[in-house]
Design an enzyme around this catalytic site. Structure first.
Site, mmCIF file in Angstrom:
data_model
loop_
_atom_site.group_PDB
_atom_site.id
_atom_site.type_symbol
_atom_site.label_atom_id
_atom_site.label_comp_id
_atom_site.label_asym_id
_atom_site.label_seq_id
_atom_site.Cartn_x
_atom_site.Cartn_y
_atom_site.Cartn_z
ATOM 1 N N HIS A 110 6.060 -32.556 -61.333
ATOM 2 C CA HIS A 110 4.798 -33.265 -61.518
ATOM 3 C C HIS A 110 4.946 -34.778 -61.415
ATOM 4 O O HIS A 110 3.932 -35.494 -61.368
ATOM 5 C CB HIS A 110 4.148 -32.886 -62.852
ATOM 6 C CG HIS A 110 2.658 -32.774 -62.763
ATOM 7 N ND1 HIS A 110 1.901 -32.033 -63.647
ATOM 8 C CD2 HIS A 110 1.767 -33.300 -61.884
ATOM 9 C CE1 HIS A 110 0.618 -32.117 -63.313
ATOM 10 N NE2 HIS A 110 0.516 -32.893 -62.253
ATOM 11 N N ASP A 137 -2.996 -28.414 -66.651
ATOM 12 C CA ASP A 137 -1.605 -28.503 -67.093
ATOM 13 C C ASP A 137 -1.505 -28.080 -68.551
ATOM 14 O O ASP A 137 -2.414 -28.337 -69.350
ATOM 15 C CB ASP A 137 -1.134 -29.956 -66.948
ATOM 16 C CG ASP A 137 0.378 -30.124 -66.919
ATOM 17 O OD1 ASP A 137 1.088 -29.297 -67.516
ATOM 18 O OD2 ASP A 137 0.845 -31.102 -66.317
ATOM 19 N N HIS A 139 0.680 -29.477 -70.348
ATOM 20 C CA HIS A 139 1.184 -30.703 -70.963
ATOM 21 C C HIS A 139 0.287 -31.879 -70.596
ATOM 22 O O HIS A 139 -0.381 -31.873 -69.559
ATOM 23 C CB HIS A 139 2.612 -30.984 -70.483
ATOM 24 C CG HIS A 139 3.568 -29.858 -70.724
ATOM 25 N ND1 HIS A 139 3.757 -28.852 -69.795
ATOM 26 C CD2 HIS A 139 4.358 -29.573 -71.776
ATOM 27 C CE1 HIS A 139 4.646 -27.981 -70.279
ATOM 28 N NE2 HIS A 139 5.027 -28.396 -71.474
ATOM 29 N N ASP A 141 1.504 -35.043 -70.146
ATOM 30 C CA ASP A 141 2.265 -35.950 -69.257
ATOM 31 C C ASP A 141 1.906 -37.409 -69.517
ATOM 32 O O ASP A 141 1.754 -38.211 -68.589
ATOM 33 C CB ASP A 141 2.032 -35.588 -67.788
ATOM 34 C CG ASP A 141 2.560 -34.202 -67.443
ATOM 35 O OD1 ASP A 141 3.416 -33.700 -68.187
ATOM 36 O OD2 ASP A 141 2.104 -33.614 -66.447
ATOM 37 N N HIS A 154 8.611 -36.440 -65.222
ATOM 38 C CA HIS A 154 7.397 -35.664 -64.954
ATOM 39 C C HIS A 154 6.478 -35.636 -66.166
ATOM 40 O O HIS A 154 5.302 -35.296 -66.031
ATOM 41 C CB HIS A 154 7.723 -34.245 -64.460
ATOM 42 C CG HIS A 154 8.356 -33.347 -65.475
ATOM 43 N ND1 HIS A 154 8.529 -31.998 -65.268
ATOM 44 C CD2 HIS A 154 8.885 -33.578 -66.702
ATOM 45 C CE1 HIS A 154 9.114 -31.439 -66.297
ATOM 46 N NE2 HIS A 154 9.338 -32.377 -67.189
ATOM 47 N N ASP A 241 -0.740 -27.669 -62.105
ATOM 48 C CA ASP A 241 0.610 -27.367 -62.576
ATOM 49 C C ASP A 241 0.686 -25.880 -62.891
ATOM 50 O O ASP A 241 -0.135 -25.353 -63.652
ATOM 51 C CB ASP A 241 0.905 -28.199 -63.832
ATOM 52 C CG ASP A 241 2.359 -28.132 -64.271
ATOM 53 O OD1 ASP A 241 2.965 -27.042 -64.202
ATOM 54 O OD2 ASP A 241 2.898 -29.163 -64.715
ATOM 55 N N ASP A 243 2.447 -24.317 -64.830
ATOM 56 C CA ASP A 243 2.648 -23.945 -66.235
ATOM 57 C C ASP A 243 1.346 -23.861 -67.020
ATOM 58 O O ASP A 243 1.348 -23.501 -68.190
ATOM 59 C CB ASP A 243 3.666 -24.863 -66.925
ATOM 60 C CG ASP A 243 3.173 -26.278 -67.178
ATOM 61 O OD1 ASP A 243 1.961 -26.534 -67.143
ATOM 62 O OD2 ASP A 243 4.036 -27.153 -67.436
ATOM 63 N N GLU A 286 5.379 -28.041 -59.907
ATOM 64 C CA GLU A 286 6.271 -27.410 -60.882
ATOM 65 C C GLU A 286 6.663 -25.978 -60.556
ATOM 66 O O GLU A 286 7.256 -25.296 -61.389
ATOM 67 C CB GLU A 286 5.697 -27.490 -62.310
ATOM 68 C CG GLU A 286 5.543 -28.898 -62.842
ATOM 69 C CD GLU A 286 6.872 -29.609 -63.132
ATOM 70 O OE1 GLU A 286 7.920 -28.954 -63.110
ATOM 71 O OE2 GLU A 286 6.828 -30.833 -63.383
#
Length: 324
Positions: A110, A137, A139, A141, A154, A241, A243, A286
């Site tokens: 990312h 995402d 997360h 970030d 990332h 992303d 994830d 990712e």
């Protein structure tokens, strides 16, 4: 091929591979572009009627000197390599958008979004167009060199794009157009560091976490966002992303977090974004084929992109959010 409002819905897309994993400590994401191609991304987009140019992969960049204070340099893993990628991706992103292409950046970790989104932001400023970024995402970030517990860059991408001064040197002498808080929406958040949480809240970035999705559902949360964007006719950049998905569906990622989106939730997000007609650029990030199971994650990502570009269950016109 036209949509339900009579507009040409075919897009002039360019696939650009970003074989980088310098932004993370888990190797393997550099193989993501190849996996997405093998899973049939270009073929599916062409079957949907879109023009597809595959521009290949960006070559590994030179490692520039990055003029940061020593403690920030020490806090950023692979700093010079990430800076090289950021500048190279920025240049290609800006060029593709300026040529009227819809760039699809095949990652790669990312950290690539530091270059892709900053290039799009520069183009939007040049064109007098408002930019909105949907950060799908697990997360936020939003770490900085001062707050990162991992040193992985990332996890600093959105902080950089929002104007974090300590990270500004990553772009060298290129202009950075910082994203204002109202331009950024994080969707699917479920893992955030303590200091990172404070920074997100202080900066005013809007985040929809998995609890909100559990309680209210994807459609109820996406609809008002899309209506706002349609009213302002934004250029929408989607940063997807892998994830964000539950790892039982997409295990090919180095930062798995249980409790992610379901198959239908993810497709519904993509279908609603397609219906808006606003998506002008896309990151797919990712994907780590080394950690995948027989290509499951790559195939699912390609299916999601197909939904984003118009694949439906039935051949019926999409239902628009609202007419303006």
């Amino acid at each position: 091929m036209t949509d339900s409002e009579g507009r040409d819905s075919r897009r002039r897309t360019t696939l650009l591979g970003i074989p980088m994993d310098a932004g993370t400590s888990v190797p393997g994401a550099r193989m993501g572009p190849a996996a997405l191609r093998i899973a049939g991304l270009a073929t599916l987009l062409r079957e949907l009627g879109h023009e597809v140019e595959d521009a290949g992969d960006l070559p590994p960049p030179e490692h520039p000197f990055v003029d940061m204070v020593p403690q920030d340099v020490a806090a950023c893993r692979n700093l010079e390599e990430v800076a090289g990628w950021t500048q190279s991706i920025h240049d290609r992103s800006h060029a593709l958008a300026s040529q009227g292409r819809l760039p699809i950046f095949l990652g790669g970790d990312h950290a690539l979004s530091m270059g892709s989104v900053s290039g799009i932001a520069r183009h939007c400023k040049d064109a007098g167009r408002e930019l909105a970024v949907l950060w799908i995402d697990a997360h936020a970030d939003f770490n900085t060199p001062a707050t990162t517990p991992s040193r992985n860059m990332h996890g600093m991408s959105l902080a950089f794009l929002s104007g974090e001064e300590s990270l500004r040197p990553l772009l060298g002498d290129r202009p950075l157009v910082p994203l204002p808080p109202e331009a950024v929406h994080i969707f699917g958040l479920r893992s955030i560091d303590t200091e990172e949480r404070r920074r997100v809240q202080a900066h005013g970035v809007r985040a929809i976490d998995m609890r909100a999705i559990d309680e209210q559902g994807v459609a109820a949360l996406m609809r008002p966002l899309i209506e706002q964007w349609m009213e302002r006719d934004v250029h929408l950049h989607v940063s997807l992303d892998v994830d964000m998905l539950d790892p039982s569906l997409a295990p090919g990622v180095g930062t798995t977090v249980p409790g992610g989106a379901t198959y239908r939730e993810a497709h519904l997000i993509m279908e609603m974004l397609h219906d808006s007609g606003l998506v002008g650029s896309l990151d797919i990030v990712e994907l780590n084929p080394f950690l995948d199971e027989r290509g499951r994650s790559a195939r699912l990502l390609v299916e999601l992109v197909a939904s984003l570009f118009g694949r439906t269950v039935l051949d019926s016109p999409p239902v628009r959010m609202r007419a303006f």
